[in-house]
Design a protein around this motif. Structure first.
Motif, PDB file in Angstrom:
ATOM      1  N   ASN A   8      36.743  56.966  -3.547  1.00 13.82           N
ATOM      2  CA  ASN A   8      35.534  56.354  -3.009  1.00 13.82           C
ATOM      3  C   ASN A   8      34.596  57.475  -2.557  1.00 13.82           C
ATOM      4  O   ASN A   8      35.043  58.514  -2.077  1.00 13.82           O
ATOM      5  CB  ASN A   8      35.854  55.450  -1.822  1.00 13.82           C
ATOM      6  CG  ASN A   8      36.552  54.165  -2.237  1.00 13.82           C
ATOM      7  OD1 ASN A   8      35.937  53.116  -2.341  1.00 13.82           O
ATOM      8  ND2 ASN A   8      37.865  54.260  -2.495  1.00 13.82           N
ATOM      9  N   ALA A   9      33.290  57.243  -2.717  1.00 20.38           N
ATOM     10  CA  ALA A   9      32.321  58.255  -2.279  1.00 20.38           C
ATOM     11  C   ALA A   9      31.044  57.575  -1.837  1.00 20.38           C
ATOM     12  O   ALA A   9      30.674  56.508  -2.357  1.00 20.38           O
ATOM     13  CB  ALA A   9      32.039  59.247  -3.403  1.00 20.38           C
ATOM     14  N   HIS A  15      27.595  53.115  -0.750  1.00 23.46           N
ATOM     15  CA  HIS A  15      28.967  53.250  -1.256  1.00 23.46           C
ATOM     16  C   HIS A  15      28.888  53.352  -2.776  1.00 23.46           C
ATOM     17  O   HIS A  15      28.884  52.348  -3.483  1.00 23.46           O
ATOM     18  CB  HIS A  15      29.783  52.031  -0.822  1.00 23.46           C
ATOM     19  CG  HIS A  15      31.249  52.193  -1.016  1.00 23.46           C
ATOM     20  ND1 HIS A  15      32.163  51.227  -0.627  1.00 23.46           N
ATOM     21  CD2 HIS A  15      31.994  53.195  -1.561  1.00 23.46           C
ATOM     22  CE1 HIS A  15      33.382  51.626  -0.920  1.00 23.46           C
ATOM     23  NE2 HIS A  15      33.300  52.811  -1.491  1.00 23.46           N
ATOM     24  N   VAL A  16      28.854  54.577  -3.295  1.00 25.46           N
ATOM     25  CA  VAL A  16      28.566  54.795  -4.715  1.00 25.46           C
ATOM     26  C   VAL A  16      29.796  54.617  -5.593  1.00 25.46           C
ATOM     27  O   VAL A  16      29.749  53.944  -6.623  1.00 25.46           O
ATOM     28  CB  VAL A  16      27.965  56.200  -4.925  1.00 25.46           C
ATOM     29  CG1 VAL A  16      27.634  56.430  -6.397  1.00 25.46           C
ATOM     30  CG2 VAL A  16      26.715  56.377  -4.082  1.00 25.46           C
ATOM     31  N   LEU A  17      30.908  55.233  -5.234  1.00 24.29           N
ATOM     32  CA  LEU A  17      32.148  55.098  -6.005  1.00 24.29           C
ATOM     33  C   LEU A  17      33.114  54.209  -5.247  1.00 24.29           C
ATOM     34  O   LEU A  17      33.331  54.389  -4.046  1.00 24.29           O
ATOM     35  CB  LEU A  17      32.796  56.465  -6.234  1.00 24.29           C
ATOM     36  CG  LEU A  17      32.002  57.504  -7.021  1.00 24.29           C
ATOM     37  CD1 LEU A  17      32.827  58.768  -7.205  1.00 24.29           C
ATOM     38  CD2 LEU A  17      31.555  56.948  -8.370  1.00 24.29           C
ATOM     39  N   LYS A  45      31.054  65.357  -9.208  1.00 24.64           N
ATOM     40  CA  LYS A  45      30.793  66.108  -7.976  1.00 24.64           C
ATOM     41  C   LYS A  45      31.887  65.856  -6.938  1.00 24.64           C
ATOM     42  O   LYS A  45      32.260  66.765  -6.185  1.00 24.64           O
ATOM     43  CB  LYS A  45      29.430  65.728  -7.407  1.00 24.64           C
ATOM     44  CG  LYS A  45      28.250  66.260  -8.217  1.00 24.64           C
ATOM     45  CD  LYS A  45      26.926  65.880  -7.560  1.00 24.64           C
ATOM     46  CE  LYS A  45      25.742  66.471  -8.306  1.00 24.64           C
ATOM     47  NZ  LYS A  45      24.451  66.103  -7.658  1.00 24.64           N
ATOM     48  N   SER A  46      32.396  64.649  -6.904  1.00 27.36           N
ATOM     49  CA  SER A  46      33.462  64.334  -5.955  1.00 27.36           C
ATOM     50  C   SER A  46      34.743  65.094  -6.291  1.00 27.36           C
ATOM     51  O   SER A  46      35.472  65.537  -5.402  1.00 27.36           O
ATOM     52  CB  SER A  46      33.743  62.832  -5.958  1.00 27.36           C
ATOM     53  OG  SER A  46      32.638  62.105  -5.466  1.00 27.36           O
ATOM     54  N   GLY A  52      30.811  65.397   0.250  1.00 26.91           N
ATOM     55  CA  GLY A  52      31.734  65.405   1.374  1.00 26.91           C
ATOM     56  C   GLY A  52      32.247  64.035   1.766  1.00 26.91           C
ATOM     57  O   GLY A  52      33.379  63.896   2.191  1.00 26.91           O
ATOM     58  N   ALA A  53      31.390  63.002   1.635  1.00 25.43           N
ATOM     59  CA  ALA A  53      31.772  61.656   2.060  1.00 25.43           C
ATOM     60  C   ALA A  53      32.581  60.992   0.959  1.00 25.43           C
ATOM     61  O   ALA A  53      32.057  60.323   0.089  1.00 25.43           O
ATOM     62  CB  ALA A  53      30.531  60.833   2.386  1.00 25.43           C
TER      63      ALA A  53
END
Length: 232
Positions: A8-9, A15-17, A45-46, A52-53
């Protein structure tokens, strides 16, 4: 090799992912597909800690790397070639490569120039003097000279001429042949189909379909639903 579970990101409060799970094995090309805004670049990027989130489990060779910083992930052998390429325009081709070179690599400078003969020809030119295709080659070459075991490619063929796209396909095949895993984000479906061993489709931040090469070739319903561009 690279296993992602329930990733999750967030960007701010967005809440994108949402619970993204995928895997990439050694010597395998995996393609991550989806419409613009689906979360493909955010996924890459994650994986390298540039966002970071995030929450979930990312493992590389069984080691949890979710909490590691970007430079720590890079040292373990995961390299991202971003969509914007990120080369240093004021440095020459050879200087761009020199700052990323590591001793433990399958592609020292001599091998890089065999793989990318155009870069050898242009080795004394600054990054700003390169064409878009040459900049993309340099971005990939710079990642390879660092000795990655997993290569993440974000839209490598965007805006490039067909002859350059064909050259990049040969490079990806060579990378796979050397046992390096490749996770490819790409809008060029024919490029993906020619290279990928498996495919994932991402839609609104979720994995909605996964299949091997043969199954994906016949998945006309999923292609139409999640990848086709329609006009209102």
């Amino acid at each position: 090799m690279l296993n992602v579970t329930d990733l999750n990101a967030w960007y701010g409060k967005s809440h994108v992912l949402q619970d993204v799970s995928l895997k990439v094995d050694a010597g395998e090309v995996v393609c991550l597909l989806g419409r613009n805004g689906a979360g493909k670049t955010t996924t890459l990027k994650s994986l390298v800690g540039a966002i970071g989130a995030r929450r979930g489990d990312i493992r590389f060779d069984g080691e949890a790397i979710t909490a590691l910083r970007t430079y720590q992930i890079a040292r373990r052998g995961i390299a991202l070639v971003p969509e914007h390429r990120g080369i240093f325009g004021l440095l020459t081709v050879e200087e761009n490569l020199a700052i990323a070179a590591r001793k433990a690599t399958l592609w020292p400078l001599a091998e890089i120039y065999k793989l990318f003969p155009r870069l050898h020809e242009r080795r004394r030119n600054r990054g700003t003097a390169l064409s878009g295709g040459e900049q993309q080659m340099l971005a990939i070459a710079r990642a390879l000279i660092g000795g990655p075991r997993v290569l993440l490619l974000d839209e490598p063929t965007e805006g490039l001429a067909p002859v350059i796209v064909d050259e990049l396909a040969d490079v990806v095949r060579a990378v796979r042949g050397a046992g390096v895993a490749v996770l490819l984000v790409e809008q060029n479906l024919s490029f993906c189909e020619a290279l990928a061993d498996r495919h994932y489709i991402l839609d609104q931040g979720r994995i909605v379909y996964a299949a091997d090469r043969a199954t994906f070739a016949g998945a006309s319903r999923e292609r139409e639903r999640y990848l086709a561009v329609t006009a209102d």
